[in-house]
Structure formats: C-alpha cells, structure tokens
Design an enzyme around this catalytic site. Sequence first.
Site, PDB file in Angstrom:
ATOM      1  N   ARG A 160     -21.971  60.677  -2.602  1.00  0.00           N
ATOM      2  CA  ARG A 160     -22.096  60.444  -1.164  1.00  0.00           C
ATOM      3  C   ARG A 160     -23.490  59.910  -0.857  1.00  0.00           C
ATOM      4  NH1 ARG A 160     -18.477  64.419   2.633  1.00  0.00           N
ATOM      5  NH2 ARG A 160     -16.516  63.409   2.073  1.00  0.00           N
TER       6      ARG A 160
ATOM      7  N   GLN B 234     -20.768  54.250   0.149  1.00  0.00           N
ATOM      8  CA  GLN B 234     -19.866  54.568   1.256  1.00  0.00           C
ATOM      9  C   GLN B 234     -18.606  53.704   1.246  1.00  0.00           C
ATOM     10  OE1 GLN B 234     -22.227  54.305   4.821  1.00  0.00           O
ATOM     11  NE2 GLN B 234     -22.835  56.442   4.737  1.00  0.00           N
TER      12      GLN B 234
ATOM     13  N   ASP C 267     -15.898  55.207  -1.064  1.00  0.00           N
ATOM     14  CA  ASP C 267     -15.606  56.639  -0.898  1.00  0.00           C
ATOM     15  C   ASP C 267     -14.132  56.875  -0.554  1.00  0.00           C
ATOM     16  OD1 ASP C 267     -15.567  59.326  -0.375  1.00  0.00           O
ATOM     17  OD2 ASP C 267     -17.226  59.300   1.052  1.00  0.00           O
TER      18      ASP C 267
ATOM     19  N   SER D 159     -13.242  60.135   1.640  1.00  0.00           N
ATOM     20  CA  SER D 159     -13.438  59.989   3.084  1.00  0.00           C
ATOM     21  C   SER D 159     -12.331  59.150   3.704  1.00  0.00           C
ATOM     22  CB  SER D 159     -14.807  59.360   3.373  1.00  0.00           C
ATOM     23  OG  SER D 159     -15.850  60.266   3.067  1.00  0.00           O
TER      24      SER D 159
ATOM     25  N   TYR E 189     -20.809  68.525   1.731  1.00  0.00           N
ATOM     26  CA  TYR E 189     -19.667  69.432   1.807  1.00  0.00           C
ATOM     27  C   TYR E 189     -20.142  70.830   2.190  1.00  0.00           C
ATOM     28  CZ  TYR E 189     -17.126  65.863  -0.862  1.00  0.00           C
ATOM     29  OH  TYR E 189     -16.551  64.690  -1.281  1.00  0.00           O
TER      30      TYR E 189
END
Length: 403
Positions: A125, A130, A133, A136, A232
């Site tokens: 992360r 991004q 990912d 996500s 997280y």
Amino acid sequence: MKIGLPKETTNQETRVALTPANISRLMKKPIQVLVEAGAGVAAGYPDQEYVDAGATLITDRAALLRDADIITVVNAKDEQLDELRAHTREGQLVIGMMDPLVQYQTLADAAESGMTAVALELIPRITRAQSMDVLSSMATIAGYKAVIQAAQYAPRLFPMMMTAAGTLKPCRAFVMGVGVAGLQACATAKRLGAVVEAYDIRPAAREQILSVGAKPVELDIEAENTETKGGYATEQSDDFIRRQQQAMANVLAQQDVVITTAAIPGRKAPVLVTKAMVEAMKPGSVIVDLAAETGGNCELTQAGEEVVHNGVTILGPKNIAGTAATHASQMYGTNLENLLKLLLDDQGQLQLDFEDEIVKDTVVSHGGALVNTRLRELAGMPELAKPEAEAASTETNAGTETE
C-alpha cells in the site's frame, strides 16, 4: 512473450483476469496473448471482443497453460492452483489472487515445480502501487453490493418518503469497519437515503466517515496499535473485543441494517456481533457480513448462506465482487495490466527486479523456492539470500526461448 488468459474454474468464479481493453493496451508491447474460448463470457466479454483486441483464441486449455510464459488468473486457489501446478513448467509466471497468508504451505509446495508465483493480495500500500491494488478494487465493489443486498432483504425502504399515506421514516444503517469496503458501503447507503452511522477502532477513520456523509459512532473504550503500516486495522485482544461488544449492543439494537467489514489478512475475522446482540436487534433487521469467508464478524454467520435468527436475517456472501463481474473484471484487469507494464520491458520481456518494493513483496515463489520473507516466516523457514534482478531476468527469458 506469451501471456495466457484461461477461463476461471474456482468456486463458480464469474470474473476474468483481463478484459479486451486491457489486452488491446498491453499489445502495444511486442507480446502475444492467448485467450481460452469462453474465458470472459460470464463477465460480459464475448470471445469476438478478445479476437478484435488482437488476442489468439485457444480451445485447448492444457495447451494454453503449457505454452504461455505468463498465466493470468483471478483466483490461483484450491483446485485451480492444483491444476496450474500440474501444467506449469519451470520459469513460467503465474499471477493472481492466491490467499498467500493462508496458503503459504501450498505455495511452498508449488514452488518446487519451478513456478514463479505473484500474489496480488501482497501489493504494497504505497502511492506507486495504488493503480495495482486489487484488494481495494474488489473491496469497493463489495461495499457497494453489500448495501444493495441489504436493501433487497430489508422490509423497509432506505429513503424517507412523504406520501399521501403518511411519512415513511428512513432506514437506519450501521457500518462496522470503515476501510475501503466500509466507506463505499457508507456512501452507497447515504445515496440511497438512509441515516448512516459507522464505527472503526482507528482514530483516523473519524474524518473518513464524515467525508462520505455518515456519522461516527464513538465508544468509550480505547485500543492500542489500531493501524498497521499498510493501513489495515490491527488484531485486538479478547478483552478489548469483549468490551467493544458490550458497548456496541445498544447501537445495534437501533439499526435496521448492519454491514460488517472487519477482516485481518491471514487471520480469522473477529466476532463483533454475538448471538445475544442479534437477539436484541429489531425483527426484520438485516446483517450483511463481508467477512463471512474468513469466519465472519457475526457469531451466527454461515459463509454463502442466509440465516434467519429471531427475525433477523444474516447474510454471509462469498465472492460478492463476482456478482458485479463486468465492472469487477474491468477494475481487476486494469490493476493487473498496470502490474504487467511494470514487469515487462519495452521488448515485452519479463524483468523481475527484486530491488523494486512491488516485485519484492508480491513474488512469493521463484527458482524452485518460496522467496517471500513474510511467507517463509509463517512456514517456519529460514531466511533466503536475496534474489538478484539480473539472474531472475536471465532465467525467465531462458525459459521463454526454449518454447
């Protein structure tokens, strides 16, 4: 370089790893893409669209798995991982979701075949990653679909309505855990007109909750080390969870819809909603447990099942992102496309640079061994010497040239 796209066979998977649009963009590099016939049909992408994008359609699945230098899948788990292990050759790269923090021993066994495996759940992360990912992306869809499922099962309408037959009060929705899925659930419920509240143990979540139009619920309990480096929520002690349950009972009793999203990678989901808490909820209330596949946040959740207890419906959806297969595949495919662009040089050859944080974190097996440090620790294996980028590139290209 040949990239293979087989049809998914795991748990009635409807998503596909690459869409025709992804393939069209990837083929700006000198590569060939082999697509198994029917690979994208369940996700709304017919074979002809892949052919139009420049892919070669293959009807022999075994030949595709044998001939491709890189195999791209959504789920490299369970029976599909077993199949890949049986067909892949030394130096071949497999990319997909592998549940590595649970399947580390299986991946260690698969490494002995010479497979180079990339687990997409381990994408770091960081800002640069991004666009890759996958977690996500799938969590965004899960949060949205959880609200839609709740609205389908709830005996109440979400928005307030002023009608000739009287005023209908808006639904009260409560989201437990506001990571990507939770925030999307808050935003979706709000758009549908519900009164939305949310709770998360992370102090930073308060502003995030407010940003999507929901109201933060604050409990008079404190947690330490609430957030990992990757963003997280951390696992809490049994004592904290017990106190959290006690404080949360009154909040749940007021809700019409509850959506739980608390999950810890590689661990059983914490139980946030007990049987007694369910029994104190209003008849007709609905719980959608997005942590069902890892044990569930509700004590009564059964993965893949609909449970009704004391008038409360508890849904434990499995592969909820797959219920929106077209957009889920679009997002997954774009994440995978961006990763492939990092791994392939301008000549379309695979370059594994183990100095790159993304490569280092996501490659779990290479050269006949489990190489990911975190997985080796879980498997009780000693630390390996760091793979060299040049050696990795040479070995993989050598495997390609023998085809």
